[in-house]
Design an enzyme around this catalytic site. Structure first.
Site, PDB file in Angstrom:
ATOM      1  N   GLN A  98       7.090   5.312  -8.868  1.00  0.00           N
ATOM      2  CA  GLN A  98       7.258   4.167  -9.779  1.00  0.00           C
ATOM      3  C   GLN A  98       6.763   4.477 -11.177  1.00  0.00           C
ATOM      4  O   GLN A  98       7.376   4.071 -12.169  1.00  0.00           O
ATOM      5  CB  GLN A  98       6.537   2.918  -9.231  1.00  0.00           C
ATOM      6  CG  GLN A  98       7.176   2.313  -8.004  1.00  0.00           C
ATOM      7  CD  GLN A  98       8.592   1.820  -8.260  1.00  0.00           C
ATOM      8  OE1 GLN A  98       8.929   1.366  -9.339  1.00  0.00           O
ATOM      9  NE2 GLN A  98       9.446   1.928  -7.244  1.00  0.00           N
ATOM     10  N   ALA A 158      -3.396   2.727  -1.453  1.00  0.00           N
ATOM     11  CA  ALA A 158      -4.717   3.135  -0.966  1.00  0.00           C
ATOM     12  C   ALA A 158      -5.605   3.534  -2.144  1.00  0.00           C
ATOM     13  O   ALA A 158      -6.795   3.194  -2.186  1.00  0.00           O
ATOM     14  CB  ALA A 158      -4.582   4.292   0.021  1.00  0.00           C
ATOM     15  N   ALA A 159      -5.014   4.228  -3.125  1.00  0.00           N
ATOM     16  CA  ALA A 159      -5.806   4.680  -4.286  1.00  0.00           C
ATOM     17  C   ALA A 159      -6.240   3.495  -5.150  1.00  0.00           C
ATOM     18  O   ALA A 159      -7.303   3.531  -5.766  1.00  0.00           O
ATOM     19  CB  ALA A 159      -5.008   5.674  -5.114  1.00  0.00           C
ATOM     20  N   HIS A 181       3.283  -4.274  -6.444  1.00  0.00           N
ATOM     21  CA  HIS A 181       3.205  -4.664  -5.036  1.00  0.00           C
ATOM     22  C   HIS A 181       2.077  -5.687  -4.939  1.00  0.00           C
ATOM     23  O   HIS A 181       1.042  -5.531  -5.615  1.00  0.00           O
ATOM     24  CB  HIS A 181       2.872  -3.433  -4.194  1.00  0.00           C
ATOM     25  CG  HIS A 181       3.261  -3.526  -2.760  1.00  0.00           C
ATOM     26  ND1 HIS A 181       3.925  -4.599  -2.217  1.00  0.00           N
ATOM     27  CD2 HIS A 181       3.085  -2.655  -1.733  1.00  0.00           C
ATOM     28  CE1 HIS A 181       4.137  -4.372  -0.931  1.00  0.00           C
ATOM     29  NE2 HIS A 181       3.640  -3.200  -0.608  1.00  0.00           N
ATOM     30  N   GLU A 305      28.912   7.230  12.479  1.00  0.00           N
ATOM     31  CA  GLU A 305      29.899   6.179  12.219  1.00  0.00           C
ATOM     32  C   GLU A 305      29.235   4.977  11.536  1.00  0.00           C
ATOM     33  O   GLU A 305      29.825   4.329  10.671  1.00  0.00           O
ATOM     34  CB  GLU A 305      30.569   5.755  13.540  1.00  0.00           C
ATOM     35  CG  GLU A 305      31.790   4.904  13.296  1.00  0.00           C
ATOM     36  CD  GLU A 305      32.613   4.637  14.550  1.00  0.00           C
ATOM     37  OE1 GLU A 305      32.539   5.442  15.508  1.00  0.00           O
ATOM     38  OE2 GLU A 305      33.313   3.611  14.568  1.00  0.00           O
TER      39      GLU A 305
HETATM   40  N1  NAP Z   1       7.827   4.054  -4.080  1.00  0.00           N
HETATM   41  C1  NAP Z   1       8.518   2.933  -3.950  1.00  0.00           C
HETATM   42  O1  NAP Z   1       9.663   2.948  -3.488  1.00  0.00           O
HETATM   43  C2  NAP Z   1       7.934   1.607  -4.425  1.00  0.00           C
HETATM   44  C3  NAP Z   1       8.808   0.530  -4.617  1.00  0.00           C
HETATM   45  C4  NAP Z   1       8.291  -0.671  -5.108  1.00  0.00           C
HETATM   46  C5  NAP Z   1       6.943  -0.777  -5.349  1.00  0.00           C
HETATM   47  N2  NAP Z   1       6.094   0.273  -5.128  1.00  0.00           N
HETATM   48  C6  NAP Z   1       4.673   0.114  -5.421  1.00  0.00           C
HETATM   49  O2  NAP Z   1       4.384   0.794  -6.637  1.00  0.00           O
HETATM   50  C7  NAP Z   1       3.037   1.297  -6.617  1.00  0.00           C
HETATM   51  C8  NAP Z   1       3.066   2.793  -6.855  1.00  0.00           C
HETATM   52  O3  NAP Z   1       3.786   3.399  -5.795  1.00  0.00           O
HETATM   53  P1  NAP Z   1       4.399   4.880  -5.915  1.00  0.00           P
HETATM   54  O4  NAP Z   1       5.213   5.097  -4.689  1.00  0.00           O
HETATM   55  O5  NAP Z   1       4.980   5.079  -7.232  1.00  0.00           O
HETATM   56  O6  NAP Z   1       3.082   5.741  -5.944  1.00  0.00           O
HETATM   57  P2  NAP Z   1       2.529   6.791  -4.932  1.00  0.00           P
HETATM   58  O7  NAP Z   1       3.462   7.937  -4.933  1.00  0.00           O
HETATM   59  O8  NAP Z   1       2.166   6.139  -3.654  1.00  0.00           O
HETATM   60  O9  NAP Z   1       1.181   7.095  -5.729  1.00  0.00           O
HETATM   61  C9  NAP Z   1       1.020   8.205  -6.430  1.00  0.00           C
HETATM   62  C10 NAP Z   1      -0.034   8.114  -7.532  1.00  0.00           C
HETATM   63  O10 NAP Z   1      -1.309   7.741  -7.025  1.00  0.00           O
HETATM   64  C11 NAP Z   1      -2.243   8.751  -7.479  1.00  0.00           C
HETATM   65  N3  NAP Z   1      -3.368   8.853  -6.548  1.00  0.00           N
HETATM   66  C12 NAP Z   1      -3.329   8.979  -5.197  1.00  0.00           C
HETATM   67  N4  NAP Z   1      -4.592   8.996  -4.700  1.00  0.00           N
HETATM   68  C13 NAP Z   1      -5.420   8.896  -5.791  1.00  0.00           C
HETATM   69  C14 NAP Z   1      -6.832   8.831  -5.946  1.00  0.00           C
HETATM   70  N5  NAP Z   1      -7.653   8.862  -4.878  1.00  0.00           N
HETATM   71  N6  NAP Z   1      -7.338   8.733  -7.202  1.00  0.00           N
HETATM   72  C15 NAP Z   1      -6.524   8.676  -8.287  1.00  0.00           C
HETATM   73  N7  NAP Z   1      -5.176   8.712  -8.199  1.00  0.00           N
HETATM   74  C16 NAP Z   1      -4.645   8.820  -6.964  1.00  0.00           C
HETATM   75  C17 NAP Z   1      -1.423  10.028  -7.553  1.00  0.00           C
HETATM   76  O11 NAP Z   1      -2.050  10.944  -8.414  1.00  0.00           O
HETATM   77  P3  NAP Z   1      -2.242  12.489  -8.030  1.00  0.00           P
HETATM   78  O12 NAP Z   1      -0.915  13.149  -8.222  1.00  0.00           O
HETATM   79  O13 NAP Z   1      -3.273  12.933  -8.977  1.00  0.00           O
HETATM   80  O14 NAP Z   1      -2.645  12.523  -6.573  1.00  0.00           O
HETATM   81  C18 NAP Z   1      -0.120   9.483  -8.121  1.00  0.00           C
HETATM   82  O15 NAP Z   1      -0.173   9.390  -9.524  1.00  0.00           O
HETATM   83  C19 NAP Z   1       2.468   0.908  -5.264  1.00  0.00           C
HETATM   84  O16 NAP Z   1       1.794  -0.315  -5.392  1.00  0.00           O
HETATM   85  C20 NAP Z   1       3.716   0.731  -4.412  1.00  0.00           C
HETATM   86  O17 NAP Z   1       3.522  -0.129  -3.298  1.00  0.00           O
HETATM   87  C21 NAP Z   1       6.567   1.458  -4.694  1.00  0.00           C
END
Ligand code: NAP
Length: 406
Positions: A98, A158-159, A181, A305
């Site tokens: 995102q 989680a982060a 979210h 299918e």
């Molecule tokens: N993906 C979807 O399809 C989707 C759709 C709608 C809404 N959302 C919502 O959008 C939000 C972001 O989702 P996403 O899927 O884009 O993100 P994600 O891939 O789940 O999160 C990745 C980000 O979190 C960072 N991160 C992970 N653990 C961390 C920690 N302990 N400390 C600091 N940074 C940390 C990562 O940085 P590093 O690279 O440094 O680890 C990365 O920048 C969430 O609330 C999700 O529910 C997602």
């Protein structure tokens, strides 16, 4: 190429194929047995569900008898959007799927955007590849929050919980807190994410992956999103949420609440969108295999299918159209068995909704995704699915699709 990119490409290719096959289905009446009369009924009923009232880009639409509010991009032309946010700095915290999509879209819309991520982590490298410059538009998380007026928390769910003790004191009066979210604030007893009481707290949740948010924007289209307000201190929270939704690439925004957004999202992905579909596919495949059908036959009658021919028809024209496009034999059996599957599965879906609502699903997700080994643990479980006979057979079937023949 990353898994997400490959999946997005595969999805786009599948959707192109789906549109083609659906168009063919309409263009060739001998293939789809949907009668002209029935098609006219569909056209008439689509006309009936047209706009009820429109006030400056806010539409009240009748969804099958229930009136709902939908906001649209057309009320936010670029010049108005840029003027609205001219004194703001959008600080995007996190640069996963995102962060990438929403951040690049807002930047391309001419807004002042900066990114905050862990220094030298995967996201930092990815952000630099996308043109964010360290010290100018790319900062460590805390510095980005200090510089931002609108804090867009796009860390993994989680982060968001893990980093909250450090993030919370930086969300000072006058800033706006944005999520994609409802997870963190709705399940505050588990996540401990409790926003300060003196800031607006808003949500824009695109109904799709961040990669799709980006590709639709580049194609000049907009993804559909949900929009909600948790806390309105300024009296402008909803307007700001809608404007931000448009800024990050939404076309239409459906009004909801944080609770409804997170309950339906967690429920849907555990259900028909992902969990239930894998369970149903596998159960059907296993019975076919147990009765002596070959892997290719079992896969074709279960997955191929469905995804290549029938589900795209549901997507484009609805369930009755798909039924009508199939043989009389297929229709009769499906009509008889649909209520049996509904009755059998209803208690499972009720149990699932309760598990979402009472926070059980959230606690599991926080525990699993909060582990330092979460990437490896997930990869192991996905490998187990990839190794299942059904999906190994699927690889061969996919290679034989008409598109792949030279
Ligand atoms: N993906 C979807 O399809 C989707 C759709 C709608 C809404 N959302 C919502 O959008 C939000 C972001 O989702 P996403 O899927 O884009 O993100 P994600 O891939 O789940 O999160 C990745 C980000 O979190 C960072 N991160 C992970 N653990 C961390 C920690 N302990 N400390 C600091 N940074 C940390 C990562 O940085 P590093 O690279 O440094 O680890 C990365 O920048 C969430 O609330 C999700 O529910 C997602």
């Amino acid at each position: 190429m990353s898994f997400a990119v490959r999946s997005a490409q595969a999805l786009r290719a599948a959707s192109r194929r789906a549109s083609r096959s659906a168009v063919n289905a309409v263009a060739k009446p001998q293939v789809a047995s949907y009668s002209l009369l029935a098609r006219n009924v569909v056209a008439a009923s689509s006309r009936r569900s047209a706009v009820q009232t429109t006030t400056r880009g806010v539409k009240t639409l009748d969804f099958a008898g229930t009136k709902e509010v939908v906001y649209e991009r057309s009320d936010w032309p670029l010049a108005k959007l840029q003027d609205y946010f001219k004194n703001d700095t959008l600080a995007l915290i996190g640069y996963g799927s995102q962060g990438h999509g929403q951040g690049l879209n807002a930047r391309d819309n001419g807004l002042n955007v900066i990114v905050g991520v862990r220094e030298n982590g995967e996201s930092w490298k990815q952000a630099m590849e996308d043109g964010w410059v360290p010290g100018e538009t790319l900062f460590p998380i805390e510095e980005a929050i200090n510089r931002g007026t609108i804090i867009m928390n796009l860390l993994s769910d989680a982060a968001q919980s893990q980093t909250w003790p450090k993030v919370a004191p930086l969300i000072t009066k006058g800033k706006t807190l944005y999520f994609s979210h409802g997870f963190s604030v709705v399940y505050k007893d588990d996540t401990h994410v409790i926003p300060p009481t003196d800031v607006d707290v808003i949500l824009v949740a695109p109904k799709g992956s961040g990669r799709t948010v980006r590709t639709l924007f580049k194609e000049g289209r907009g993804i559909n999103s949900s929009v909600a307000v948790w806390q309105d201190v300024t009296g402008k929270a909803k307007e700001k949420a809608v404007a931000l939704g448009v800024a990050v690439g939404s076309g239409y925004l459906y009004e909801t609440t944080f609770e409804k957004e997170v309950y339906s999202d967690l429920y849907g992905e555990r259900g028909v969108l992902m969990g239930a579909i894998q369970g149903l596919f596998l159960a059907q495949y296993k019975v076919l295999r147990a009765n002596g059908h070959t892997p290719s036959e079992a896969f074709n009658e279960t997955v191929e299918e469905a995804t290549q021919s029938l589900y795209p028809l549901i997507g484009q024209y609805g369930m009755d159209y798909m039924y009508n496009a199939c043989s009389t034999t297929a229709r009769r059996g499906a009509l008889d068995w649909a209520p049996i599957f509904e009755k059998t599965n209803l208690p499972v879906f009720e149990k699932l909704y309760e598990s979402v609502k009472n926070g059980t699903e959230t606690r599991k997700s926080l525990e699993f995704n909060g582990r330092s080994t979460y990437r490896e643990d997930l990869a192991k479980e996905l490998k187990e699915i990839d190794d299942q006979e059904i999906w190994r057979a699927g690889k061969v079937v996919r290679s034989l699709r008409p598109d792949n023949l030279s």
